[in-house]
Enzyme design. Structure first.
Site, PDB file in Angstrom:
ATOM      1  N   GLU A 182       1.004  -1.246  -0.152  1.00 29.05           N
ATOM      2  CA  GLU A 182       0.112  -0.079   0.055  1.00 29.05           C
ATOM      3  C   GLU A 182       1.066   1.473  -0.026  1.00 29.05           C
ATOM      4  O   GLU A 182       1.963   1.315   0.247  1.00 29.05           O
ATOM      5  CB  GLU A 182      -0.877  -0.058   1.361  1.00 29.05           C
ATOM      6  CG  GLU A 182       0.024   0.169   2.619  1.00 29.05           C
ATOM      7  CD  GLU A 182      -1.015   0.791   3.559  1.00 29.05           C
ATOM      8  OE1 GLU A 182      -1.649   1.829   3.503  1.00 29.05           O
ATOM      9  OE2 GLU A 182      -0.918   0.087   4.726  1.00 29.05           O
ATOM     10  N   LYS A 239      -6.084  10.235   0.748  1.00 26.09           N
ATOM     11  CA  LYS A 239      -6.297   8.841   1.161  1.00 26.09           C
ATOM     12  C   LYS A 239      -7.338   8.175   0.301  1.00 26.09           C
ATOM     13  O   LYS A 239      -8.439   8.556   0.394  1.00 26.09           O
ATOM     14  CB  LYS A 239      -6.333   8.866   2.383  1.00 26.09           C
ATOM     15  CG  LYS A 239      -6.894   7.607   3.075  1.00 26.09           C
ATOM     16  CD  LYS A 239      -6.933   7.804   4.714  1.00 26.09           C
ATOM     17  CE  LYS A 239      -7.718   6.549   5.375  1.00 26.09           C
ATOM     18  NZ  LYS A 239      -7.463   6.718   6.789  1.00 26.09           N
ATOM     19  N   LYS A 285      -4.925  -2.411  14.132  1.00 28.44           N
ATOM     20  CA  LYS A 285      -4.159  -1.680  14.695  1.00 28.44           C
ATOM     21  C   LYS A 285      -4.747  -1.404  16.219  1.00 28.44           C
ATOM     22  O   LYS A 285      -6.113  -1.518  16.298  1.00 28.44           O
ATOM     23  CB  LYS A 285      -4.458  -0.050  14.196  1.00 28.44           C
ATOM     24  CG  LYS A 285      -3.266   0.219  13.214  1.00 28.44           C
ATOM     25  CD  LYS A 285      -3.692   1.546  12.254  1.00 28.44           C
ATOM     26  CE  LYS A 285      -4.511   0.917  10.963  1.00 28.44           C
ATOM     27  NZ  LYS A 285      -5.134   1.888  10.342  1.00 28.44           N
TER      28      LYS A 285
HETATM   29  N1  PSU Z   1      -1.290   1.469   9.189  1.00 34.17           N
HETATM   30  C1  PSU Z   1      -0.470   2.352   9.657  1.00 34.17           C
HETATM   31  N2  PSU Z   1      -0.615   3.343   9.132  1.00 34.17           N
HETATM   32  C2  PSU Z   1      -1.832   3.853   8.205  1.00 34.17           C
HETATM   33  C3  PSU Z   1      -2.502   2.863   7.981  1.00 34.17           C
HETATM   34  C4  PSU Z   1      -2.240   1.685   8.357  1.00 34.17           C
HETATM   35  O1  PSU Z   1       0.715   2.175  10.347  1.00 34.17           O
HETATM   36  O2  PSU Z   1      -1.860   4.953   7.969  1.00 34.17           O
HETATM   37  C5  PSU Z   1      -3.572   2.997   7.054  1.00 34.17           C
HETATM   38  C6  PSU Z   1      -3.888   1.961   6.060  1.00 34.17           C
HETATM   39  O3  PSU Z   1      -3.660   2.321   4.577  1.00 34.17           O
HETATM   40  C7  PSU Z   1      -5.203   1.317   6.302  1.00 34.17           C
HETATM   41  C8  PSU Z   1      -5.897   2.577   6.764  1.00 34.17           C
HETATM   42  O4  PSU Z   1      -5.665   0.516   5.125  1.00 34.17           O
HETATM   43  O5  PSU Z   1      -5.000   3.202   7.693  1.00 34.17           O
HETATM   44  C9  PSU Z   1      -7.269   2.231   7.379  1.00 34.17           C
HETATM   45  O6  PSU Z   1      -7.841   3.591   7.762  1.00 34.17           O
HETATM   46  P1  PSU Z   1      -9.225   3.685   7.893  1.00 34.17           P
HETATM   47  O7  PSU Z   1      -9.421   3.217   9.303  1.00 34.17           O
HETATM   48  O8  PSU Z   1      -9.582   5.102   7.718  1.00 34.17           O
HETATM   49  O9  PSU Z   1     -10.173   2.672   6.948  1.00 34.17           O
END
Ligand code: PSU
Ligand code: MN
Length: 315
Positions: free
Chosen positions: A31, A92, A165
């Site tokens: 990604e 994003k 996360k």
């Molecule tokens: N892991 C990280 N930093 C990030 C992300 C993941 O350490 O910025 C990002 C990834 O791109 C993941 C996204 O797909 O966060 C998910 O965001 P959201 O919760 O808005 O869907």
């Protein structure tokens, strides 16, 4: 560069990636959101280049995805990686955003959800990422569930990550994965990892110690179901992991601020990660960089195991 039209979508697969795909070589999709927004410059560029090197060292071709000037790209040059690493304001792009970006000839960085969809379109089977999005805490009220989760139910890929996360509601995230029929496989670990921390304290439904077996599980899963991802989790190395209680305290404080400042939508994840990083004096972003290298290593080895199995299956 080789242009591969797919429906109305402008999709361009880099030459090295296209060669590996046609020769049955190993390819690993990566990604770009984490490069643009996950880490500060210049650590993000250094980490992105190290991720690509790590992939090559394990015998796979890196295929970082993004949308650049209205074209979906699979495999970027070092110059393009640098452009992304120095542009923290690039949008994003999750799955809902890609069509609009393409229509406007725009440029943006892909989340894991968009990266999985692009990898699947381009014929790249293995994707790696550090931390998957998931069900946010309080989602019962806010409905904030990352598009990474439903996309796992749609794309026929193997995703390697260090779990989801820790800022998320991890028990609810595992429930969602079960509902969506996503196999979660702990590679050499019994616990679902929590990104910066080795364990969430929750067990994974399946543990596997051999990558060839993971590939066999994926093939059987697809023979049975035809679509949907297989999620492989591998924890951050102990030497890089952050202590759970310290991270929990930082997250609780950050969540209070999200509520007080009424942060919502796409900004929530970035805001929480930045707040945890500030509270840990930058140790969280160092752990983030370390975990990216660790998941990339396993991802690239999985891509190699997948290519070897595909080779054996050819008549
Ligand atoms: N892991 C990280 N930093 C990030 C992300 C993941 O350490 O910025 C990002 C990834 O791109 C993941 C996204 O797909 O966060 C998910 O965001 P959201 O919760 O808005 O869907
Ligand atoms: Mn969200």
């Amino acid at each position: 560069m080789q242009g591969i039209p797919k429906g109305a979508i402008r999709l361009q697969v880099g030459e090295e990636v296209a060669d590996a795909l046609s020769d049955g070589g190993a390819v690993l999709a990566l990604e770009s959101n984490v490069v643009a927004q996950g880490l500060p410059y210049p650590e993000n560029l250094g980490t992105a280049l190290r991720v690509e090197e790590t992939t090559r060292a394990a015998g796979a071709v890196p295929a970082t995805t993004a949308v650049i000037d209205g074209v979906v790209r699979v495999g970027l040059t070092d110059g393009e990686l640098e452009r992304i690493a120095t542009s923290p304001t690039l949008p994003k792009l999750s799955t809902r955003d890609v069509g609009a970006c393409l229509a406007r000839g725009g440029t943006g960085v892909t989340t894991i959800a968009a990266t999985m969809a692009i990898a699947d379109l381009a014929g790249v089977t293995v994707v790696s990422s550090a931390g998957l999005g998931g069900v946010h805490r309080g989602a019962g009220v806010t409905f904030d569930v990352s598009a990474d989760l439903p996309q796992l139910g749609r794309s026929r890929v193997i995703v390697v990550s260090a779990g989801a996360k820790k800022i998320l509601d991890l028990p609810a995230t595992l429930e969602y994965l079960e509902t969506a029929g996503i196999p979660v496989i702990g590679f050499r670990s019994d616990d679902f990892p929590a990104f910066y921390c080795s364990s969430s304290g929750l067990p994974v439904p399946h543990r596997v110690d051999d990558l060839a077996e993971i590939v066999r599980i994926a093939e059987n899963h697809w023979a049975f179901r035809d679509s949907g991802a297989v999620l492989v989790t591998h924890p951050i190395p102990d030497s890089d992991a952050l202590p759970s209680d310290e991270v929990d305290a930082a997250i609780d404080a950050a969540l209070d601020r999200v509520a007080a400042e009424r942060i919502s939508g796409q900004r929530v994840t970035r805001y929480l990660l930045d707040a945890v990083d500030a509270a840990t004096q930058g140790r969280a972003s160092r752990a983030n960089a370390a975990v990216l290298i660790s998941t990339t290593t396993i991802g690239a080895q999985t891509a190699v195991a997948y290519a070897a199995a595909a080779e054996q299956a050819r008549p």
